[in-house]
Every structure is written in C-alpha cells, then in structure tokens.
Design a protein around this motif. Structure first.
Motif, PDB file in Angstrom:
ATOM      1  N   GLN A  69      -2.809   5.285   1.482  1.00  0.00           N
ATOM      2  CA  GLN A  69      -3.633   4.098   1.698  1.00  0.00           C
ATOM      3  C   GLN A  69      -3.389   3.507   3.081  1.00  0.00           C
ATOM      4  O   GLN A  69      -4.319   3.055   3.746  1.00  0.00           O
ATOM      5  N   ARG A  70      -2.131   3.511   3.524  1.00  0.00           N
ATOM      6  CA  ARG A  70      -1.824   3.011   4.866  1.00  0.00           C
ATOM      7  C   ARG A  70      -2.474   3.877   5.938  1.00  0.00           C
ATOM      8  O   ARG A  70      -2.992   3.373   6.924  1.00  0.00           O
ATOM      9  N   PHE A 125      -5.190   5.623   5.591  1.00  0.00           N
ATOM     10  CA  PHE A 125      -6.624   5.349   5.556  1.00  0.00           C
ATOM     11  C   PHE A 125      -6.951   4.058   6.287  1.00  0.00           C
ATOM     12  O   PHE A 125      -7.897   3.997   7.079  1.00  0.00           O
ATOM     13  N   LEU A 159       0.823  -1.205   0.000  1.00  0.00           N
ATOM     14  CA  LEU A 159       0.000   0.000   0.000  1.00  0.00           C
ATOM     15  C   LEU A 159       0.862   1.262   0.000  1.00  0.00           C
ATOM     16  O   LEU A 159       1.964   1.270   0.540  1.00  0.00           O
ATOM     17  N   SER A 160       0.333   2.318  -0.586  1.00  0.00           N
ATOM     18  CA  SER A 160       1.019   3.607  -0.549  1.00  0.00           C
ATOM     19  C   SER A 160       0.785   4.249   0.817  1.00  0.00           C
ATOM     20  O   SER A 160      -0.037   3.786   1.600  1.00  0.00           O
TER      21      SER A 160
END
Length: 108
Positions: free
Chosen positions: A44-45, A47, A40-41
C-alpha cells in the motif's frame, strides 16, 4: 484604457454571495477517515508513493533494470564472482529477515 480592468469579473450569485468558492466546499468529505501512513502495509505504501510521484517510480524501475543487467553481465563474464556475490547477498538478506523477525516478536 478600460475602467473595469481593476474590478472583479465574477458575477454575484442569486443568494447575494460573491462567486468565490467557500473553502469548506473543497475540503474532503467528513465521512472519509484520516489514514496514517504508518498503518499502511508495504504494498500500500508503494502504491501511494507511485501515485504521488509516478516519475520517481519509473526512474527507480529503470535504474533497477539497469543494475540487474549489470548483475547478469557479471554472472556471464565472471561466474565465480557472481556466485560469491549471490551467496553473500543471500546471507545478508537472511540476517536482515532474522533481525526483522526477532524485533517483531520482541516488541509484540
């Protein structure tokens, strides 16, 4: 005292099985791929972390706002010290970004 107190209260289903759920019915669908957290970017992490524990995210945001207010107060009370801390902070961030950039290109 009731004699039925120890017995199961679930009614048998028409197919003869008990009312207990099958553990395979609650598992994730087979068409959903497992995602590794390392893939994950950063947004994204963040989130995923916020969804997993929103209270921690709110506490971190409040602490950040509190620290920022102290930083503004430092600038207002001691502008030279605030400027020095800002300059040191910019240098540290640039060094860290340079190291991150070099490591990313050396390992690739």
């Amino acid at each position: 005292m009731n004699d039925d107190a120890d017995g199961s209260t679930a009614t048998p289903r028409e197919d003869g099985e008990s009312g207990a759920g099958d553990p395979t019915e609650t598992d994730a669908p087979s068409d959903v791929a497992d995602v590794d957290f390392a893939d994950l970017s950063l947004p994204q992490r963040l989130f995923v972390a916020a969804v997993q524990n929103p209270t921690r995210g709110v506490v971190i945001a409040v602490l950040f706002a509190f620290a920022f207010s102290f930083y503004v107060a430092l600038w207002m009370a001691f502008p030279r010290v605030g400027a020095l801390f800002s300059a040191v902070g910019v240098v540290v961030v640039l060094v860290l970004l340079g190291i991150y950039y070099l490591i990313g290109h050396v390992l690739d």
